[in-house]
Write an enzyme that holds these catalytic residues in place. Structure first.
Site: not given
Length: 512
Positions: A199, A134
Site C-alpha cells: 500500500e 507494509d
C-alpha cells in the site's frame, strides 16, 4: 430621489433581516446527527466481549510481535523476507481463523492475504474490511524515543512503525474475528478481509491483484471499510468534545514533471537566463498562485455541517451556515497548511535536480510537483491550470502519473455502510460526534471503486494534538487502551453488519 433611496434602504434592510433570521433558525435547529439515533434498530443478539488479564497480555504480545517484523516497502525495495515472516505470524497468532470451516484464506501475489467468511444468508450482499501489512521506512537516528521496530512500551503506549499505520487495524480485525469464532459466532452476512502488502507504494501488486481476483469471481460489495480518518480529540479547534470522522472520498493526485533544456556553457560567460533560473521562476509562479478556493464544494461541507452543533457561538453560527460563510472560511482556513488542504487542490514542490559541476551552466533542470486534487476538480482541469500558471513555452510540463478524486460515498440515512459504521462508533465511543470527512491522503481502497459505490475510510484510532504528525513520522505509537478499543470496534462491527436493513429514519425537524 429621496423616496427611491428610502425604498432601496428598506429593501436591503429587510433582505439582511431575512438572511439573518434564516441563518439564526438554522444555527439553533441544525443537527444532522438526529435521524437514525432516534430510530429503533433491528434487534440482534450481539455477543459481548470482556477481555480478562490473560487475554489482554496475549493480544498485546501478538500485536507487539507484528510491530517487530520490519515489513518495510519503499520505491526501491520491498522486504519480502519480512512479509513471509508476517504471514507465518498470522497463522500462529490466529489459529481459529485459519482452521475454521467458515473461513477461506488465500495468498494473493505471494504476500497479500484474502479471507472470505461465509455467511448463513447468501442473499445478503457481502462487505469488505481492508488493512495493509507494509510500513514506511523508519530509522532510530531520526529522533525516535524507542527503536522503531522494538514495540517498546512507554507510559502505556506501544511505540513502533505500524502501530497506527496500519498493523493496528490488521491485527485488531483478525483478533476480533478470532474471538467471535471461538465464541461460536457464525455471520448471517458474509464478508471479505483483504490485506495488501504494498500500500505504501500505491498497491499495484497487492490491492490491485485482490481486486482483479474478486472481479473475476463477479463479487459485488455492499461497502468497503479501510484505514483513513479517525477519532479526533482536541484537534479541531473550537469543537466541544471528540469527533469521529468517516472518510467518504479521497483527494485525487498528480505527479507533474517540469523541465528546461538549454545549451550548456561556462560559468564565466553566463547567459541572461539559465535553465535553473527559468525553472525556478516557473516553480515560484506555481507557489505564488495557488489553485482556486473550492471549500464547501466537496465532502468537507458535510463535515462541518455535521459538527456545527458542537461548536460554541459565534463559530456555531458560521458552521451552520456555510451557504453564507464558505468564502470567508476559505480565506481563514487557507492560512494554515493543515486546513488549506480542505480548501483547494494543494501544490507541493518535492524534487529539484540540476547541475553537475560548480563552473558549468547546466543544460538541463527538472523539478517534480505533487498535487492533491480537491473533490470539485478533475485531473484534466488541474493540468490545464498548471500549464497556464507556468506560462512559459521553454518549460516542458509532463504528467508522470495521476488520477481523479475518488467518487463520494453516500452518508445519508439510507446508506447502509455509513450508518452501520456510525452505529458501531457510538457503541464503542458513546461520547463522540460522528461526521463524514475527506481523506487528503490515499489508501488501497481507491482500487476497489469498481466493486462498490460506497467506500469508507476510518479506523478507530484515538488522536490527540500531535498524534497526526506521527503518521509516517517519528514516535509512531498507540495506547494499549486504544488498541483494545479497536478490537472491540471490529468485534461489534462484524455483528452489526448482520442487520438486514436499516430502520426507518425517525421523523425530525432537524433533518436536512
Amino acid at each position: 430621489m429621496y423616496k427611491f433611496i428610502k425604498i432601496v434602504f428598506i429593501s436591503v434592510f429587510i433582505t439582511i433581516l431575512a438572511v439573518f433570521s434564516i441563518a439564526s433558525i438554522r444555527t439553533f435547529s441544525l443537527d444532522v446527527n438526529a435521524g437514525l439515533q432516534l430510530a429503533q434498530w433491528e434487534k440482534t443478539n450481539n455477543m459481548s466481549l470482556v477481555i480478562d488479564h490473560h487475554q489482554r497480555e496475549e493480544l498485546l504480545a501478538k500485536f507487539k510481535e507484528a510491530i517487530r517484523i520490519p515489513t518495510v516497502s519503499s520505491e526501491t525495495e520491498i522486504n519480502t523476507t519480512a512479509l513471509n515472516h508476517f504471514g507465518e505470524l498470522l497463522r500462529k497468532a490466529f489459529p481459529t481463523v485459519f482452521s475454521s470451516s467458515l473461513v477461506q484464506h488465500e495468498l494473493v501475489a505471494n504476500y497479500s492475504h484474502l479471507f472470505y467468511v461465509r455467511g448463513s444468508q447468501p442473499d445478503l450482499v457481502p462487505y469488505m474490511l481492508l488493512a495493509h501489512i507494509d510500513v514506511v521506512p523508519a530509522t532510530e537516528s531520526d529522533g525516535w524515543e524507542a527503536p522503531p521496530f522494538s514495540a517498546k512500551e512507554i507510559d502505556g503506549f506501544i511505540y513502533g512503525r505500524g502501530t497506527i499505520d496500519d498493523k493496528n487495524s490488521l491485527m485488531a480485525i483478525l483478533q476480533a474475528l478470532e474471538y467471535l469464532l471461538i465464541k461460536g459466532y457464525a455471520p448471517r452476512r458474509g464478508f471479505y478481509i483483504g490485506f495488501g502488502h504494498d500500500e505504501e507504494v500505491r498497491g499495484y501488486n497487492g490491492a490491485m491483484n485482490i481486486v482483479r481476483l474478486l472481479k473475476q469471481r463477479n463479487v459485488e460489495l455492499s461497502f468497503v471499510l479501510d484505514e483513513g480518518l479517525a477519532v479526533m480529540d482536541g484537534i479541531i479547534r473550537g469543537l466541544e468534545g471528540p469527533a469521529a470522522l468517516i472518510g467518504l472520498s479521497e483527494k485525487g493526485s498528480a505527479n507533474v514533471k517540469l523541465s528546461v533544456s538549454m545549451t550548456p556553457g561556462h560559468s564565466s560567460i553566463p547567459p541572461r537566463e539559465s535553465s535553473i533560473g527559468i525553472l525556478s521562476a516557473a516553480i515560484k509562479r506555481l507557489e505564488d498562485n495557488p489553485m482556486p478556493r473550492l471549500f464547501g464544494l466537496g465532502p468537507e461541507r458535510e463535515t462541518f455541517e455535521h459538527l456545527a452543533h458542537k461548536f460554541s457561538l459565534p463559530l456555531k453560527f458560521v458552521m451552520s451556515n456555510l451557504w453564507l460563510f464558505s468564502s470567508v472560511l476559505s480565506r481563514i482556513f487557507e492560512r494554515k497548511p493543515d486546513m488549506n488542504a480542505f480548501v483547494r487542490t494543494t501544490t507541493a514542490v518535492t524534487m529539484f535536480n540540476a547541475g553537475v559541476k560548480v563552473n558549468v551552466i547546466p543544460s538541463y533542470a527538472e523539478a517534480y510537483v505533487n498535487l492533491r486534487i480537491h473533490s470539485a476538480q478533475t485531473l484534466q482541469e488541474v493540468m490545464g491550470l498548471v500549464e497556464a500558471t507556468v506560462g512559459d513555452p521553454r518549460v516542458k510540463v509532463e504528467l508522470v502519473d495521476g488520477f481523479d478524486p475518488l467518487p463520494v460515498s453516500s452518508a445519508d440515512e439510507r446508506s447502509f455502510g455509513f450508518q452501520i459504521i456510525k452505529k458501531t462508533v457510538l457503541d464503542v465511543f458513546p461520547t463522540v460526534t460522528v461526521a463524514p470527512g475527506i481523506c487528503i491522503g490515499n489508501t488501497d481502497s481507491r482500487h476497489f471503486k469498481e466493486l462498490s459505490k460506497d467506500i469508507y475510510r476510518f479506523s478507530p484510532n484515538w488522536f490527540k494534538p500531535g498524534d497526526i504528525q506521527r503518521f509516517h513520522g517519528i514516535n509512531e505509537r498507540i495506547s494499549k487502551k486504544n488498541y483494545e478499543e479497536m478490537i472491540q470496534f471490529y468485534f461489534r462491527l462484524i455483528q452489526n453488519c448482520d442487520t438486514k436493513k436499516l430502520p426507518e429514519p425517525h421523523s425530525s425537524l432537524h433533518e436536512l
